[in-house]
Structures are given as structure tokens and as C-alpha cells.
Scaffold this active site. Structure first.
Site, PDB file in Angstrom:
ATOM      1  N   ALA A  35      37.226 -16.504   9.615  1.00 32.77           N
ATOM      2  CA  ALA A  35      36.540 -15.980  10.795  1.00 32.77           C
ATOM      3  C   ALA A  35      37.478 -15.912  11.996  1.00 32.77           C
ATOM      4  O   ALA A  35      37.522 -14.911  12.716  1.00 32.77           O
ATOM      5  CB  ALA A  35      35.323 -16.852  11.119  1.00 32.77           C
ATOM      6  N   GLU A  36      38.244 -16.993  12.244  1.00 32.47           N
ATOM      7  CA  GLU A  36      39.041 -17.040  13.466  1.00 32.47           C
ATOM      8  C   GLU A  36      40.273 -16.150  13.394  1.00 32.47           C
ATOM      9  O   GLU A  36      40.701 -15.591  14.408  1.00 32.47           O
ATOM     10  CB  GLU A  36      39.436 -18.492  13.772  1.00 32.47           C
ATOM     11  N   ASP A 259      32.908 -10.995  13.038  1.00 27.97           N
ATOM     12  CA  ASP A 259      34.210 -11.366  13.603  1.00 27.97           C
ATOM     13  C   ASP A 259      34.858 -10.170  14.289  1.00 27.97           C
ATOM     14  O   ASP A 259      35.496 -10.307  15.339  1.00 27.97           O
ATOM     15  CB  ASP A 259      35.129 -11.895  12.500  1.00 27.97           C
TER      16      ASP A 259
HETATM   17 NI    NI Z   1      31.659 -13.481  10.290  1.00 30.23          NI
END
Ligand code: NI
Ligand SMILES: [Ca+2]
Ligand SMILES: [Ca+2]
Ligand SMILES: [Ca+2]
Ligand SMILES: [Ca+2]
Ligand SMILES: [Ca+2]
Ligand SMILES: [Ca+2]
Ligand SMILES: [Ca+2]
Ligand SMILES: [Ca+2]
Ligand SMILES: [Ca+2]
Ligand SMILES: [Ca+2]
Ligand SMILES: [Ca+2]
Ligand SMILES: [Ca+2]
Ligand code: NI
Ligand code: NI
Ligand code: NI
Ligand code: NI
Ligand code: NI
Ligand code: NI
Ligand code: NI
Ligand code: NI
Ligand code: NI
Ligand code: NI
Ligand code: NI
Ligand code: NI
Ligand code: NI
Ligand code: NI
Ligand code: NI
Ligand code: NI
Ligand code: NI
Lengths: 317, 317, 317, 317, 317, 317
Positions: A35-36, A259
Site C-alpha cells: 500500500a505505502e 492507494d
Molecule cells: Ni489499497
């Protein structure tokens, strides 16, 4: 010096081609997925210099993850370690009624031992925005502590802190998540949260506007962005509401949509856009992401602007 | 009822095609791979009904392993569990001077928690031969204990016990291996061991005949088979020596060669062949294995006999 | 700030899998490939921060080239342009007597219009070494001029200049090459040249030592490295000779061997090794490169040192 | 001892990837495919031990078919023969208006010579259900006779006999099919038939309920299951009707849907479910099958129950 | 109007990639493959307009065969039929001691029913050379008769007739072959035969020169070409001997080597070369073929001449 | 002798599989692609002997293009040259809002230097129809002249001339196109034009009937076919209108739809069909094309007729 710094786990994503089953596949496609790092890449692609912090095993798998991420333009600046493994997940894409399924194999990943002292905190202090998500503190108690420290460090240096609640029911229960995450809220300026999670995890009630306002006022966030899938997104910002529809999209791979949304939102905010305009970019980037295989929004600013301007035709030649 | 029962870990083997590097691969080939299932399959393919015992996670990865093994004819009869993960290893094939490299990711595999009570010991007691290898007790202390119990159980029921020393330096040190493995030797009838490991792990000296005889007499094995790679194999059996050259082979995948050798040796011994004849089959099966991608000897009795009879031509049409 | 800066064209390399013919292929593998980026990557992988300068079309093809290069750790810092195309080459690998064949499609590549003013010359001035090769000035008269200017700029700032003669007979004749290249020699400190090209292009005679010494003294190079394929390499440096054999290697892809050699040589020299030790690393890196598909030496310092220490076994597990 | 025994031909299915044409394909995907093995596998996957009887050429193609089937858990127990060939079919998947097309190449398959004496009839007599389909007697006069004998043998031993009419217009005409198949009806307890075939092949008229009742009473079936594609299925059982809708599904490969339905229906009936509940499982299994490439329902009981409980979300992570 | 007309069966060749086993392959590569079309293509590629006559099923498989052949430049002019099937063969490539293996599935191919009246005999009468091989009459008694008629027709019209004995032990015994083939010799001008087959099938003795001379004088051939694999080829022509070594080659696919040899020999003879020069082209074309995947010699005249002139380097760029 | 002769550029089309991005693809699929060869192949597949004229580089890329085209049955009769390159285009397929995108790399293709004297004009004069499209004169001024000359030559010999306006906005502006193309109209009998281009490029107004009639009467065309995508096609012919709906189709690859339409229309007109019937075939062929990957309509007359007769079912077996 990067304007955006993110922190979290990136896994190897192993998935059979098309709709094949994991149980019978003879080949897996391999991609980096987290995600990050997804958020950092979406921001970098829209012009915001971005760095992803993490901890990786010093072996071909860890190097594969960092290498793939750098390919998309960000600075991957992990701590390298001889301990711990590379987290992986197995993804099987399918339509209804089978549904897409994920088998996590991320326990004991190197990142679960990451402590705040291992990182270059100057980068964090000098960034405009620091981002992480609710997945990170769910991975280990060490990481829960590190997440708290990094958010505080950033917060105290005047770096804006942004956080996506990102609840994963294969990692912890709503109650566990609520306890850990709400304790972080004090250090967070911008909260992104799915309306579903606001209700299910944070135990809030009401319509979208009520959820956003409750969060904003109760926890003192500067900005709350409530995402509602195909129903679009709503932002609460200084008492005002901003809304944007989701763009129509032909979904090839839904993973990473949130994201992409968040990365684009942060990039545009860093660039000086107001919340409304940033939401619009975020929605367009999210729509583009869904047409792209893999977790990552391999897009260009021109493409995002074409979506906003509705200039895309079926074939451009 | 199977004549041969084996026990051990089978992993998912993930490897880039050809000579690609793990660090840059975008696809991995997926195969089931484990010394003890390799041995069971080689024996089954040569006509000996064989069962592989193990413990697997009850998820698509565990089912993938068991399913692939059953494809080759054996009975895969694992304990299914909700705990523990599927062990994997990443394999990168390369010629010199790069060399083939393995990245293990097998810690905390479901099998590491397997206890003897979980298995149907009747199958073991009724089998003609029970086989496991030195990899199994290296994986956890639970498994070391289970290995000991299964060998004793088989031994006490009149089932012949066979064991391949199979030293892996990424799992333990020679000293650790020596201590654990020699404690099992009392329950073992047939030992297969690489000459290199006899020297390096068991700390023996001398030429091949001396190594075999020392092992046979010192530890009271019925049969000792000493493998020497391209230099062929030597068996010590009741004080006599039997030897067979390695057959010439064009190697496509060397992994599993020793397991193919052992599986064929046991199958022919179960079928009543003397040690000399069994060595010959073992050498031919091992040579064929090296021409086959993957860990597994997907061969037929006819093919093995053609190698022995030197009847293979370049093209048969 | 990078210690090594290189300048040159990087193409898309399109090649059928295995030994298929271009004429009948239904798929091409795609890779980034260019002598100067190859050199930068080999150096970066051995620990020398490296930057590659070039000019690329601002389209998906140009971005694909830069992205792939960044994956290997270097800083790809091209000028982006709306003019000119992405150079490509089609590669067909084959054994004897067919032989590997290359179809260049690189005319009018964006890089052929690159002028020295377009680049950040500070990076060049601050680098320890600036590298380009004889391919670059062969591509256009603009590039010939730019090459001369960049070499002079570096030279005048105290940056060591290194140059691989890299003669390509599909680009120009020996006479054309000689005229252009020898005019650059004044600004060059370190020359790498194949013995074959020293004879064929520079019109020199004698054995390897004579060729190297003649070049060194006649043109005033600080160091001359003469490569002789499987016969190893010879360096002339301040009147002394250093030599190293080629390591034995199982060749999977020979393209880029010389670039891996040069990148490793420069990295070790920058790191302070003497010429002998640098030659040893260069030879080991070149040997590893030949086991790796593609133009690029995706290696690690540990692997190179294992080759030097002769510690590679067939399988490491 | 298997609870379900099926008998019929399984072919190699050769198909270009995606929507490529057979005429221009350079690769075919290879899978085992046959109505009766599909039924056995669907039942086995839902917990009913199942055996598939057939006759295969003793060559790599025959072994490939049996091996793939065993991978899914059933016992493949074919007669092996030196005579006859492996039947194949070429499948080209396409949307409208091209439509999916099949080129059969199954004449003179080994199975066409299978006689009842070649099989272990004890397995049949001890099974709870014996199943075959209308494809089998269409393949040769020998097979028509064998089908009749096996159905009678099962019937006389108290084994429930089940039959899917499975009309194939590339094998025979409706009139031929009607004559051969109705002669078998006396030995059949459970008939599965597409409403379309009931009308077109069996020359019946009326709505679904009338068709089912007419079949049930006229031919004395214990159960008649009438399938109507996306309109769901209707069962007549002892004078009562049971109905279940088809579940919504995103079709990736429609082949084998009916077989998945029938296998699940039989498995649940063997397990003691009433007809209504069995229909529900059958419909859910059929819906899942359509999301899976290949003929075979590689499903789990949990997945089927999730469909019934409508618990599938888009992504589970 | 084609100068060379050939007649025979072309199959679909289905083979796993690399050294995978048919028994476990999940994909087959698909190629057209037949001795007589191979010969036509080798000749066409060297500048001799060539036509291949055959009979194919009018379905996607038959069209695939004809289409692929036309891709290489020849005129594929088959009779199209609704009867009979497309012949196939399954090929598994492997090194020693496994060896390459072929599973034929060519019985009842459409071509086995081809009668001479179905073809345009004018094309045959106007050609310079008509070619077929010993495979054709082995396939059916109808084809044996058709082969005889076509050879006679050509012969009587002054068209040179050429024939490759091409013994296949999976099709018939040496005695059967001898009886059928020697009966055709009267109508044959140019015989190509492997020394091994001259001995084994035609029951001749002696060294190469004796075999060739015996054949030439006993059966009245104009030319006899004796092939001896890596030992080169020998031609007997009007009482004189011509010989040429085989060129060194790195074999990727040996299938079709003899056909490439024969096609090149005929092309050069048609073009006016003497037997010596034609042998040299034949040997060079055969050497190139072995570097190319598939049955077919996808070569150019320049490449053949480079082999003869020994001008091939390892990499040409 | 071909009934239809076409003239134009055919490129190599390089595209990532599925919806992958060019920027990250590691493999490209390779296909021949050009409007005029597409038209020739569609016509040939429907029974009209067709020849494609062009100019190609005499290298493996040029041979690949010609070879692939001949595979579909047409005569590819290009001028071969040592000058100029093979034109390519990179295609990225995607759904909304990304949209399919094309990167042209066709400048300086060999065909841009093609002059009318290089071609066999007799073929043109003897054909029934000569076809080219508005892409051809857009590629170079030489080609604009050659296009004019070939159209005049055909026209003066009584060969019907057909032309698809085919405006490409990546090649020229509407004003440039209008000037060049309207100058050719005098030599053109049959114009095919998208309604959108009639308005945008030719600056016409009105509904479809008005556009067609204006074109027909103003420029003296014998036939004007106006295509309107999913809204079907309208033909004006001698003052009368004929119309046909587009058939419903599941689009896999839209590229080449218009060319399939035009090729089928011309084939049926050459075969004697009236305009109405030809439109119907054209619409059906276009619908089939959209289900086929690649630019080319690999169809059969039977398939086209099934579409017209609405006889296609979902699965035919
Ligand atoms: Ni996500
Ligand atoms: Ca960067
Ligand atoms: Ca970095
Ligand atoms: Ca691939
Ligand atoms: Ca079994
Ligand atoms: Ca970098
Ligand atoms: Ca492929
Ligand atoms: Ca089983
Ligand atoms: Ca079995
Ligand atoms: Ca594959
Ligand atoms: Ca031709
Ligand atoms: Ca042709
Ligand atoms: Ca043709
Ligand atoms: Ni950056
Ligand atoms: Ni908007
Ligand atoms: Ni068995
Ligand atoms: Ni082993
Ligand atoms: Ni022997
Ligand atoms: Ni760096
Ligand atoms: Ni180089
Ligand atoms: Ni050394
Ligand atoms: Ni079972
Ligand atoms: Ni079915
Ligand atoms: Ni229900
Ligand atoms: Ni020709
Ligand atoms: Ni041959
Ligand atoms: Ni010669
Ligand atoms: Ni034609
Ligand atoms: Ni078009
Ligand atoms: Ni119509």
C-alpha cells in the site's frame, strides 16, 4: 530530497495468469505490491519526488522488490537485513461468484522488526508529507510502536502526516484495529478511510457527511477523505465538504485502487491544489489504475488530465 | 496398501525460466519439490505402490503440492492443518561460474509441527520400507523427535528403514547434523550417503570402500550406499561391495538426482533385486532424472531399462 | 552525487526467445541495452554510485528504457524530448554456423540530436570518472561533437575520462572510426580496446604488450586496457603490465560482456584498487555476465568475489 | 472403495490461449477433458470418493490424461492398451458472433474398444452410484454394448445408476441417439437431461414440468433432473418437483458446466441430502465452474457453500 | 509454374517447450512438419519456385498446415476434403540418455486417401523435378499406388524424379519397406538414402562408395546421394564420386536436417550446379537447419553462402 | 492473376499481452498490420484472389511481414530494397478511461520511397479492383505521387478503383488530408469513408444520407460507402441508398474492423453481388474481425454466412 515519504511493507505478489487457480497453476506472475509504496509511486508519477522507507531481506527477493519500485521512479530506501524473510502474497483473480482471493504469507517478514532508530529521520523531518497506513501497525507490535514514533516525529517537525485506515480482516479484528489505530490519530493530520471501515472498524454511524464530520471534529483531523468505491469520495476539510464522483472504468485489476487515489490526492495537495481539485485528480488516477494489471498506478500526468477533461477516445492513432 | 512409505517436507519450488535471475524475473515456474516425495515418486514410477506422509496447510498452496504429487501416481496422504505455512524455495539455475542458487523460505512450514500421533502408523507398520532423509529432523525439534519415533515404530514392526543423510548446509552445521543424525542410526537399516557428507558431516576418513565399511560395521547398517556424483555409486552389503558407474547424461536439471537414485534403489530392492541390480537401476534412473526439468523423476520402467541396455538412440521415430 | 557518469545511447533490444528466428517469431523479449548504461550498472552494482546521461523520446518507449535502467540502481537522467525516436535493435541468438545476428534500427534516435548544453555539466565535473564509448560519436555528427565537448569538459575539471573504443562495423568503416576517435584521444585518460580493434581500426601491429605500450606512449593515455576475449585482458599502466586470464564461463548471452568488464574495472579503480586487482574484478564480472540473459550484469559484489575466490559450487543449498 | 464410479472417454483438449484462432496459433494449452471424469472430480472435490473407469493408450498421452485426473483427487483406473489412440479435441473460445468452436479428433480412440470384461466389476457393484453419459455409447458400437452391460451390472447389484443424456450433434443424429439411449433407460435410476435435448432428441413436448414428469413416469426413472442453462434446473422426484435458479456468474469457460452440476448433485445425494438441497449445491458448483479455465470444477466445499450463503465479496484479503 | 513439385504428408507437430515431458506438459508448441514440404521449402528459400501437393482436411487444422507452409514462400496446393483427419505427431526433445522421442498419431490422415486423379498432373509434367520420400508409400496402400503413379507420370514427361528413402521404423518393417520401395526405383532418377538405411533396409553391404555404386548400377539411378550424418555425404553420379564433409553445427533441433539437405541439393541442381557444388550447398543448409527450432530450414541464400565461405562470426553487429 | 490488387504500408505491430503497459512490458507480441494488406486478406479469405503491393527492407523484419501476409493466402509481392527501414507501431490495448493507444515508429520506412515505376503495372491493369487508402499518400510526398499515378493507371485501364479515406490524426491535419485526398477523387470509383471523417476532414455537413449523396454527386463517385461504427453502414450507389446494421459483437481487438469491412465489400462486389448484399457480408465480416486478436480478419466464408444467417450458437460441439 523527497517531498513525500512513505513507510510500510511491500510484498512479492505471486499470481496465476488470467483466472487460473493457485491450486493448479504452473506459473506465477511476480510483482512488487504494498500500500505505502503504491502511494509513493502514484505521487511520484504525478511529479512529487517520493521515497519509500521499509526493511527488506538482503537477498534476491528483497532486491527484486526494491528494484521494481525504483523502476517506477521513486527512491526505495529500505534498511537491508540478514534477518527475517520477504513477505509474499498469493493472489487469485476471479469474477463472481468465485471472487478474487488472497493467501497471505507475510508472517515474520523482515519489516516486522523495523525500529524507528534504523531510519534516517532527517528525510522524514524534511518531507512535506509523511504517509503510512493501518496495515503497518497490524503487522507486529514492533511495527505498531515504530509507526507511532515515525508519525510523532514527523508531526513534531511540521511534516504533514497522512494515514489510510486500510483495514484488513485477515490481519486483525475490528476491535484490535480500533484500539491501535485511534491511539495514533493524535499525530495524524489527514485521514483517508473507506466509509465501510469508518462504520465497521471505528464504530461510527450516520451518512457519509456525518461520518466525515464526526471524525474530523472528534479526532481533530485537518482533512478527512471518505472513500465509497464506485459512489465516489467525500472530503471534510475545515468544516467544509468536497465531493467527487468515481469515473467510469473497465476494471482489469482492482487491487491498489485506493492507494492510487491517496497518492494522487497527496501529490496534488503538496503541489498546492485545493481539496476539490486534489479529489478530482485522485478519482481520475484511481479510475486509470483499475485498467492496469498489478497493484501499481503506472500512469502519467497527461493521462490523468485526459480523464478529467474527458478527452479519451477508444483508440488514439 | 503401499509397499513404500516416506515422510518429509515438500515445498513449492519457484524458479525463473531458463537462466533468468530471481532479482529481475517477472514469472516463476511452480513445482512441488521435496526429497521424500521425490523418492516415493521414483519408486512408484518403477512399480512400487508408494505413499508420502507429511503435514500441509489446508489452503490452495498445500492442495497444490498434494495434487501435483498425486499426478505422478503416489498416494499423498498429508495431515491438513489450519496452522503453519507452505514452505517454499526459490531456485535460480545457472552455469558456471554463477552456479545454481537456492533461497529457502521454509521456516515455520506446517510440517515443522508434525507429531507422530497425527499419522496412521498402521501404514508404516505394514509397509515393506519406510524412508526419510536428514533434511526432516533438521527442520524443527518437533520434527527431529517425530523422525526418531517413526523410524523406531517402523523398525520395531519389521519394516525396513531407509535413510538418505542429505546434508544441507543452509539448514544446520555439520556438528549439529552429526549429533542428531547418528542418534537415529540405531533404527536405520539402509543408509544412503554422499561420500562428501560421510567425510564432512560424519567426520570419517578413507577411500569409498573404507567409508562404506566403516559405516556399515560401526553403526550396524544392513546396507550402506555411498554416492559419488559422476564417479558412480558403491554399496556395502553384508561385508561385500557392489559398484556401478554413473551413466553419461546431458543435464537439464540436477536437482533431485539423488532422490531418483534412492527411490529406484528401494523399488528394486522391494521387488527382490539384489544390491548390484538395484544399483544399476538406481544409476540409470538418476541419469534420466537429470534430463528432466523439475525435482521429479517422471520416468517409466521401459526408459530405465533402455538406459541399462544402452538402447537409446538420438531420435526414435 | 554519482562517482561515475556515463553518456551514450540505450536502445530497446527486441529478441525472439531461445534460438527462434526473427523472421518467424510471434513474440519478442524486450530489454534496455546500451554500452554506456551497461557500464554504469556494472559499476553501481559493485558499489559505485553511477549516473547515465542520454536523450530519450518522451513517450512510453523512452520511459521504458529509463525505468528499466533505474531498476538496476543507477540514476537515469536523460533529457526528454518530443523529437526523435527510440532506437531499437533486433537480436537473434544462434550457435554456429548461424551465429548471433543483429538488425539495427537506430537511425534518427532522439539521442542523435543531443548537444552538450542540454546536460548538467556540474555532475560531470564533480564525478570521479566520466565514461563513453566509440559507439556514441558514430551515431551522428552532432553526437561526435557532443562527445568531444563532454570529454574535454570532464578532462578540464579533473574528472578522469575513460573510453571503450567499441568499434561497430554496422555503423562506420575502420577509417572513419579511426579519424573521429583518435581526435578524441587527447581528452582520454583510460582507454579500453579490443586487441582486434587496435589492429583493425587503429592500424597498429605487434603482440598484446606492444599494442598496449604503443597506444599508451603514442597517445599519452594513463591506462590502456587491451581485451582479448577468452584469452584474458592486459593492462598497460605507467609503463608496467598487468594481466588477468578470463574465467571459465557457460555462456548464455555474450552481449554486454565487455561493458561488464569495463564497469567493474572502473568501479574498483574508483574504490582505490590497483590496476591488477581491478582487472581481476573486471574479469570475474565479465564471466558472470555471460551467464545472465540480456545486456546487463545483474550481479552482486559477493558473487564477483566468489568467482575470484573460486568458491562457486554447482548448487548452493 | 469409491462411492461413485464413472465410465467414459477423456480426451486431451488442445486450445489456443485467449481468443486466438486454431488456424494461426503457435501454442496450444493442454488439458484433460471428459464428461464422466469431470463428474467424478466434481463429486470427489465435494467429499465423495470417486473412481473413473476408461481405456487409455499406454503412451505419454494416455499417461498425461490419467495423471492430470489423479491430480484432482479421483482414482483414475483405466485399462491400459497398446491399441488405439488418445482422443483429442481442439477448442477455440470466442465471443459472439464467432462463438466457441470444437474440432473433434476422437475417432478410433482406445476407449472405443473397451469391453465390460476388461473392468473390475466389483468396484461398480460396491459403489453407491454408477454414472456415465450419452456420449459414451455414441462413440462406437462396442462402447454402446459396454455401456449397456455396465449399467445393467450396476443396476442388478443395487448400485444407483445415473446418466446424463449429453447429446452431441457432431457424434450422431437425434434419431440415432434416441434409439440407442432409450434402450438404456430401463437400467437407469437418475436421468439428467437438458430441456433442449428432451425436446430435440427424445421428441417430447411441453413445459419443463411436463417434460420431467413425462420422462419420470414413462420410463420409470427415480429422479429426473432437467437443466435449462441460465434458467436454472428442475427435478422431478417421486412425483414431486424441486427447482433451483442458476447463480449469477462471470463466465470464463463454459465447458463442463453441466458435468460440474451433475457431479455435485450426485455427491450431495450420496451424502444424504434431499433433492432440493442437492440441486442447490449443483447450481452453485456449476456457477463456480464457469469462472474456472478448463473443463474441470477445481472447487472446494467451502467455496460452494459461500456461493449458497451469498458470502462472496469481490476481494477477500 | 514451379520448378520443383513435392508430394507427401505434412503433420501438425505438437511439442512441449524445452525438455519438458509430454506426460506433464501444460502447453504444446505447434508447427507444420513433413519431409516433402520441408524439402520444398528448403528449395524455395534458395530460389527455386516450389509447390507442395497433398490432401488436407478442410478444417482449421488443415488450414493451419497449409497457411504455415505458404508463409515460407512455397505454393501449398493441397486437395481439400471433408473426409479424414489431420495427422499429428507429438515430439519430446531430450538429450542423452533419454533421447528425443516421437509419438505418431497419423493413422487415417486425409492424405492416406489421396489418389493421383485428384491432382493437377500438368504441374508435375511441367516441373523440372518431382520429389517424394519413402514415408509416403508407407502411409497407406492407396498412397503407395498414388506414389507409383505420380513417379511414373513425372518420369514419362521428362521431369526428373528424386526420392529420399526416409525409412521410419514406427511405420513399417525393413522387409515391407524394401519390397514397396524397390518397386518404385525404376521411375526414380535421383536417390537420397542414409547409409544406415541402405544397409538395414535395402540389405546392401560394403563401404559408402560401394553402397552408392551398387545402388547406382544395380537400379540404374542417375544420381545416388548417400548421407552419413556427421560423417558427411557422398554422391555417385555417372560413375564418379563426389564427397562433402558435414559442417560443424550447434544443434538446437535435428529434425528435418535430411530434408534441408535434399531440398538444397535439388535447388542447386535445378539451378545448374554440378553435383559437387550442390553437395556443398546441401551440407551447409543442413548445418544451418540444425540451429533452427522446428522441422523447417528458414534460411537465406546469403546465410548458406556464408557457411560455405566460413564467414560466420559469433556475433555480427 | 489476382482480381484485387492493393497498395500500401504494412507495419510490424508490437504490443504487450493483455492490458499490460508498454512502459513496463517484458514481451511484445508481433504481428503484421496494414490497412491495405488487411483489405487484401479479407477479400482473399472470401474467395477473391488478391495481391498486396508494397516496398519492404530486404532483412528479417521485411521478410517477416511478407511471410505472415502470405500465410493468410494472398500474394505478397513487395519490392525488396536495401534502403529504408521496416515501419513499426507499438500498440497498447486498454479499456476506458485509459483507452487503446498507438505509438507510431514508421518514419523513413522503405515504402515511403516507393515509386510507380518499381511495380508491375500489368497486374494493376488486369485486376478487377485496385485499392489503397488515405494512409498511403500521408506517408511521404513520394508516396502521394505514387498513389496518384497508380490510381490513374488503374482507372485508365478499366480497373475499378476503390479508396478508404482512413484519416489518421497522428499523420497529418484535416486540412492537409483534404487537399491531398480530394485531388485523387477524380481517379476513384468507390469511396469508403467514416461519417466522422466526411465531416471532420472533408468539411461536409448533414445526416448520413446527405453526406453520401453530396460526396457521390459532387465528386462523381460510382459508389460511396459511409461507415458509422456500431450504427452500421450506408451506401449511396447510382442515386439509391442501401443500409445495413452492424452485427452485435464481443470485441477482443477493434483494430482492422474497417479494413475487414472494406475487403469483404470489394470481394462480394467482384463476385457479382449487388451493393446491398455486399454491405451485409461486409458488416458480418467486420463483426467477426472484432472477435479476433490482431489486425487481420482470419475468417472463412462459412463463418461469415453463419453470422448473416444468425446460426451461430454459443458452443458448437
Ligand atoms: Ni489499497
Ligand atoms: Ca528516480
Ligand atoms: Ca536507491
Ligand atoms: Ca512470459
Ligand atoms: Ca493415487
Ligand atoms: Ca536510483
Ligand atoms: Ca508464448
Ligand atoms: Ca486420491
Ligand atoms: Ca492410480
Ligand atoms: Ca506458459
Ligand atoms: Ca511467394
Ligand atoms: Ca503464395
Ligand atoms: Ca495462395
Ligand atoms: Ni524521484
Ligand atoms: Ni470533476
Ligand atoms: Ni499407486
Ligand atoms: Ni536430493
Ligand atoms: Ni550396468
Ligand atoms: Ni545509487
Ligand atoms: Ni559491449
Ligand atoms: Ni586472479
Ligand atoms: Ni479419493
Ligand atoms: Ni457437459
Ligand atoms: Ni438456494
Ligand atoms: Ni513461389
Ligand atoms: Ni528427414
Ligand atoms: Ni566445401
Ligand atoms: Ni491467392
Ligand atoms: Ni482500418
Ligand atoms: Ni442482413
Amino acid at each position: 530530497m523527497s517531498d513525500l515519504v512513505t513507510f510500510g511493507e511491500t510484498m512479492l505478489r505471486l499470481s496465476p495468469a488470467g483466472n487460473e487457480r493457485i491450486e493448479t497453476a504452473s506459473e506465477f506472475e511476480v510483482r512488487a505490491a504494498g500500500a505505502e509504496s503504491n502511494v509513493a509511486i502514484a505521487a511520484e508519477r504525478l511529479g512529487t519526488p517520493s521515497t519509500w522507507l521499509s526493511k527488506l531481506p538482503d537477498n534476491p527477493l528483497g532486491r527484486r522488490v526494491a528494484g521494481e519500485l525504483e523502476r517506477y521512479g521513486i527512491d526505495a530506501d529500505p534498511v537491508w537485513t540478514q534477518e527475517g524473510r520477504q513477505g509474499t502474497y498469493y493472489l487469485e483473480q476471479a469474477g463472481k461468484p468465485r471472487g478474487t482471493n488472497v493467501v497471505y504469507d507475510r508472517a515474520n517478514a523482515a519489516v516486522t522488526t523495523a525500529e524507528s532508530e534504523e531510519f534516517d529521520l532527517e528525510a522524514l523531518r524534511n518531507a512535506e508529507v509523511f504517509f503510512t497506513s493501518g496495515i503497518t501497525p497490524a503487522l507486529s507490535s514492533t511495527l505498531a510502536e515504530t509507526t507511532a514514533t515515525l508519525l510523532e516525529t514527523a508531526s513534531q517537525s511540521g511534516t504533514t502526516t497522512a494515514f489510510d485506515l486500510n483495514y484488513r480482516n485477515k490481519l486483525w479484528s475490528p476491535a484490535e484495529a480500533r484500539e491501535t489505530l485511534t491511539a495514533l490519530f493524535d499525530s495524524i493530520d489527514v485521514l483517508v478511510v473507506a466509509a465501510r471501515d469508518a462504520r465497521h472498524v471505528l464504530d461510527l454511524e450516520g451518512d457519509a457527511e456525518e461520518l466525515a464530520a464526526t471524525l474530523g471534529t472528534e479526532y481533530g483531523f485537518e482533512t478527512v477523505v471518505l472513500t465509497r468505491g464506485s459512489a465516489g469520495a467525500l472530503a471534510w476539510h475545515g468544516g467544509e465538504y468536497h465531493e467527487h464522483d468515481a469515473y467510469e472504468t473497465e476494471t482489469v485489476d482492482p487491487i491498489g485502487t485506493g492507494d492510487a487515489f491517496t497518492g494522487a490526492f497527496l501529490a496534488r495537495r503538496i503541489d498546492g491544489d485545493d481539496v476539490s481539485r486534489a479529489l478530482e485528480y485522485a478519482a481520475a488516477t484511481a479510475a486509470l489504475k483499475r485498467t492496469i494489471p498489478g497493484d501499481i498506478a503506472v500512469i502519467t500526468p497527461d493521462e490523468v488530465e485526459s480523464v478529467i477533461d474527458e478527452q479519451t477516445s477508444d483508440i488514439s492513432r
